[in-house]
Scaffold this active site. Structure first.
Site, PDB file in Angstrom:
ATOM      1  N   HIS A   1       0.816  -1.227   0.000  1.00 62.41           N
ATOM      2  CA  HIS A   1       0.000   0.000   0.000  1.00 62.41           C
ATOM      3  C   HIS A   1       0.847   1.274   0.000  1.00 62.41           C
ATOM      4  O   HIS A   1       0.301   2.365  -0.113  1.00 62.41           O
ATOM      5  CB  HIS A   1      -0.941  -0.003   1.209  1.00 62.41           C
ATOM      6  CG  HIS A   1      -2.037  -1.023   1.073  1.00 62.41           C
ATOM      7  ND1 HIS A   1      -3.286  -0.724   0.621  1.00 62.41           N
ATOM      8  CD2 HIS A   1      -2.039  -2.361   1.293  1.00 62.41           C
ATOM      9  CE1 HIS A   1      -4.032  -1.819   0.579  1.00 62.41           C
ATOM     10  NE2 HIS A   1      -3.292  -2.825   0.992  1.00 62.41           N
TER      11      HIS A   1
ATOM     12  N   ASP B   1       3.495   9.353  -1.297  1.00 62.14           N
ATOM     13  CA  ASP B   1       2.327   8.594  -0.846  1.00 62.14           C
ATOM     14  C   ASP B   1       2.070   7.471  -1.838  1.00 62.14           C
ATOM     15  O   ASP B   1       2.090   7.703  -3.048  1.00 62.14           O
ATOM     16  CB  ASP B   1       1.100   9.531  -0.811  1.00 62.14           C
ATOM     17  CG  ASP B   1       0.196   9.279   0.384  1.00 62.14           C
ATOM     18  OD1 ASP B   1       0.163   8.129   0.848  1.00 62.14           O
ATOM     19  OD2 ASP B   1      -0.476  10.227   0.832  1.00 62.14           O
TER      20      ASP B   1
HETATM   21  C1  GDG Z   1      -1.991   4.002   3.225  1.00 62.73           C
HETATM   22  C2  GDG Z   1      -1.014   4.642   2.230  1.00 62.73           C
HETATM   23  C3  GDG Z   1      -2.788   4.493   0.467  1.00 62.73           C
HETATM   24  C4  GDG Z   1      -8.411  10.409   7.877  1.00 62.73           C
HETATM   25  N1  GDG Z   1      -8.885  11.205   8.852  1.00 62.73           N
HETATM   26  C5  GDG Z   1     -10.131  10.783   9.102  1.00 62.73           C
HETATM   27  C6  GDG Z   1     -10.413   9.700   8.269  1.00 62.73           C
HETATM   28  N2  GDG Z   1      -9.331   9.496   7.535  1.00 62.73           N
HETATM   29  C7  GDG Z   1      -9.267   8.468   6.480  1.00 62.73           C
HETATM   30  C8  GDG Z   1      -9.358   9.126   5.123  1.00 62.73           C
HETATM   31  C9  GDG Z   1      -8.775   8.050   4.230  1.00 62.73           C
HETATM   32  C10 GDG Z   1      -7.780   7.359   5.157  1.00 62.73           C
HETATM   33  O1  GDG Z   1      -8.061   7.769   6.483  1.00 62.73           O
HETATM   34  C11 GDG Z   1      -6.365   7.772   4.843  1.00 62.73           C
HETATM   35  O2  GDG Z   1      -5.987   7.144   3.668  1.00 62.73           O
HETATM   36  P1  GDG Z   1      -4.747   7.661   2.795  1.00 62.73           P
HETATM   37  O3  GDG Z   1      -4.749   6.898   1.541  1.00 62.73           O
HETATM   38  O4  GDG Z   1      -4.899   9.132   2.591  1.00 62.73           O
HETATM   39  O5  GDG Z   1      -3.435   7.436   3.684  1.00 62.73           O
HETATM   40  P2  GDG Z   1      -2.802   6.281   4.672  1.00 62.73           P
HETATM   41  O6  GDG Z   1      -3.568   6.148   5.928  1.00 62.73           O
HETATM   42  O7  GDG Z   1      -1.373   6.684   4.837  1.00 62.73           O
HETATM   43  O8  GDG Z   1      -2.917   4.914   3.846  1.00 62.73           O
HETATM   44  C12 GDG Z   1      -1.775   5.415   1.155  1.00 62.73           C
HETATM   45  C13 GDG Z   1      -3.635   3.754   1.483  1.00 62.73           C
HETATM   46  O9  GDG Z   1      -2.825   3.086   2.459  1.00 62.73           O
HETATM   47  C14 GDG Z   1      -4.525   2.686   0.806  1.00 62.73           C
HETATM   48  O10 GDG Z   1      -3.771   1.796   0.066  1.00 62.73           O
HETATM   49  O11 GDG Z   1      -3.634   5.288  -0.355  1.00 62.73           O
HETATM   50  O12 GDG Z   1      -0.885   5.927   0.191  1.00 62.73           O
HETATM   51  O13 GDG Z   1      -0.092   5.502   2.892  1.00 62.73           O
HETATM   52  O14 GDG Z   1      -9.745   7.117   3.840  1.00 62.73           O
HETATM   53  O15 GDG Z   1     -10.700   9.449   4.871  1.00 62.73           O
HETATM   54  N3  GDG Z   1     -11.590   9.029   8.243  1.00 62.73           N
HETATM   55  C15 GDG Z   1     -12.537   9.455   9.104  1.00 62.73           C
HETATM   56  N4  GDG Z   1     -12.338  10.512   9.953  1.00 62.73           N
HETATM   57  C16 GDG Z   1     -11.161  11.202   9.976  1.00 62.73           C
HETATM   58  O16 GDG Z   1     -11.010  12.161  10.728  1.00 62.73           O
HETATM   59  N5  GDG Z   1     -13.712   8.810   9.132  1.00 62.73           N
END
Ligand code: GDG
Length: 469
Positions: A155, A362
């Site tokens: 990921h 990312d």
């Molecule tokens: C890893 C990889 C890859 C955040 N704050 C709140 C909240 N979130 C949710 C977001 C989003 C998720 O968390 C974060 O996903 P990301 O993709 O931006 O980043 P990582 O956590 O680092 O994820 C990344 C991912 O895995 C999937 O393969 O895209 O590159 O680093 O869904 O919405 N959700 C809620 N409240 C919050 O305050 N409900």
């Protein structure tokens, strides 16, 4: 239909309130359909390791979890996974820590997961292992005699070869990936780096999707993760989202909102984002009082020092910017260290004129896609996106910027604020087509489709025609 076994560090048990993330929902759906099982860490820590498996079934999804002991969490989770691999794979060798204990703990815990999963596996099951916490797990399952079809999905980014070689025993770790049949990455860029490493450092060969090392040929593919676009768009028009939207709009008093939503993590470029916004305020006094940056940043990995540092640094920068520019009735940055339920978050995205998503690196970045999905089609906001996020390879109609450049960030904010409705709609439609077309279900099928097509135990090396050519 073959039964699916998902193995990942954390297991997300579905609940009636539906507060799972998109990835968890997609995997739960696949597990439900195949009557599969999800194996991983419960998140609980016990004084000493018991190996006792906790079985549950929620909303038709079976889970099998183990607790870990403190030393496991220190060496495997906080240690090798989050102090060694995470920074290294995000190109931050300056933050990567190399300790034998970490590596030992990582292998020990992976053996523990292998011991846990092994008795649950039946010959026809298809096994799907997730992420950097579990790279060697497939090899450990092979060592226990499992000849099942096995896939691995990373990921996070795959680092360039010249960085990866700084990891002690890097070849040994990468070698274990050859126990899988299919290895997936979000983008061609990460896939390219993987192939480069295998060719240069290991003497492997690459032929299209097929990568051979010794007598093992695996498929290495790029398969970008998506979100549940329809569900997200619906969430943005839900009652909770509507209430939040109104609350935010009222508080803004006609000011434009820029929103950032990220786990508090140095890879997300929050410091650079705040500095870019400060540059914008400095360069554009005419915009003072007209704009607010809302940064939502729930804390994560608080036991790791670099995460404590980033928190302190951001507190200081936000304080400094607010101290310099605030007025009695205007605060330029609203910096919030708490999370919100998904529907409320969708309302916040929709209320924002600009989505500012500027990670330094990312794997994909789901927030960028969620921001797009949550917009009002008749009055969509503008996405400003780092060119170093995997998502930039898909969302080409965002304003793509270099997150290290405060000037570029300032210019992009200025351009986004002035962007006419026609252009906003055109860009949004193109991005939404991608977010809807390559959604979470598409991703799941993209990966499992490949895996299901593999003959058991890597017997099929290449299609006849290609092999003959
Ligand atoms: C890893 C990889 C890859 C955040 N704050 C709140 C909240 N979130 C949710 C977001 C989003 C998720 O968390 C974060 O996903 P990301 O993709 O931006 O980043 P990582 O956590 O680092 O994820 C990344 C991912 O895995 C999937 O393969 O895209 O590159 O680093 O869904 O919405 N959700 C809620 N409240 C919050 O305050 N409900």
């Amino acid at each position: 239909m073959s039964r699916l076994i998902v193995i990942s560090n954390r297991v997300s048990r579905p609940s009636k309130t539906g507060n799972q993330g998109g990835l968890a929902v997609a995997l739960s759906q696949a597990l439900r359909e195949s009557r599969g099982i999800w194996v991983g860490w419960s998140g609980e820590v016990t004084e000493s390791f018991t190996g006792q498996i906790g079985f549950s079934e929620d909303e038709g999804v079976k889970t099998a979890t183990i607790d870990l002991e403190e030393q496991d969490v220190d060496e495997y989770y906080n240690g090798y996974a989050n102090k060694t691999l995470w920074p290294l794979f995000h190109f931050r060798i300056d933050l990567a820590e190399y300790a034998r204990d970490f590596e030992g703990g990582y292998n020990r815990v992976n053996q523990r997961f292998a011991d846990t999963a092994s008795p649950l596996i039946e010959p026809e099951d298809v096994i799907w292992v997730h992420d950097y916490h579990m790279i060697p797990l497939g090899q450990m399952l092979r060592d226990r005699g499992h000849r099942n079809r096995m896939g691995f999905f990373l990921h996070i980014p795959w680092p360039p070869t010249r960085l990866l070689v700084s990891l002690p025993h890097h070849t040994k770790l990468v070698q274990t990936l050859f126990a899988y049949d299919v290895v997936g990455f979000h983008t061609e860029e990460w896939l390219e780096s993987f192939r480069h490493y295998v060719e240069r450092e290991m003497g492997g060969t690459v032929d299209g999707d097929y990568v051979t090392l010794g007598n093992r040929t695996i498929q290495a593919i790029a398969c970008p993760i998506g979100i549940n676009a329809q569900e997200y768009a619906d969430a943005a028009t839900s009652e909770a989202a509507g209430d939040m939207f109104e609350k935010v709009r009222r508080s803004l008093q006609d000011r434009a909102m820029i929103v950032g939503v990220d786990r508090l993590d140095y890879s997300k470029g929050l410091e650079e984002r705040f500095n870019g916004y400060a540059r914008f305020l400095k360069d554009h006094p005419e915009q003072h009082r007209k704009v607010v940056l809302t940064q939502i940043a729930p804390p994560s990995r608080g036991e790791v020092e670099s995460y404590q540092q980033i928190r302190a640094t951001l507190d200081a920068i936000a304080g400094r910017i607010n101290g310099e520019y605030s007025d009695v009735d205007w605060t330029p940055i609203r910096y919030v260290n708490q999370g919100y339920p998904r529907d409320m978050l969708a309302g916040i995205y929709r209320a924002a004129r600009i989505g500012l998503v500027t990670p330094l690196r990312d794997g994909m970045n789901l927030v960028a896609k969620e921001y797009v999905a949550a917009q009002d089609p008749e009055n969509p906001g503008v996405l400003i996106l780092s060119r170093f996020a995997g998502a930039a390879l898909q969302l080409k109609d965002a304003l793509l910027i270099n997150p290290y450049s405060p000037e570029e960030m300032s210019d992009a904010i200025t351009r986004a604020l002035a962007m006419p409705l026609d252009e906003r709609k055109r860009r949004w439609r193109a991005m939404m087509d991608c977010v809807e077309g390559q959604d979470i279900r598409w991703w799941r099928e993209c990966f499992t489709g490949r895996l299901l097509a593999v003959e058991r135990d890597n017997e099929e090396k290449k299609p006849e025609t290609e092999a003959a050519a």
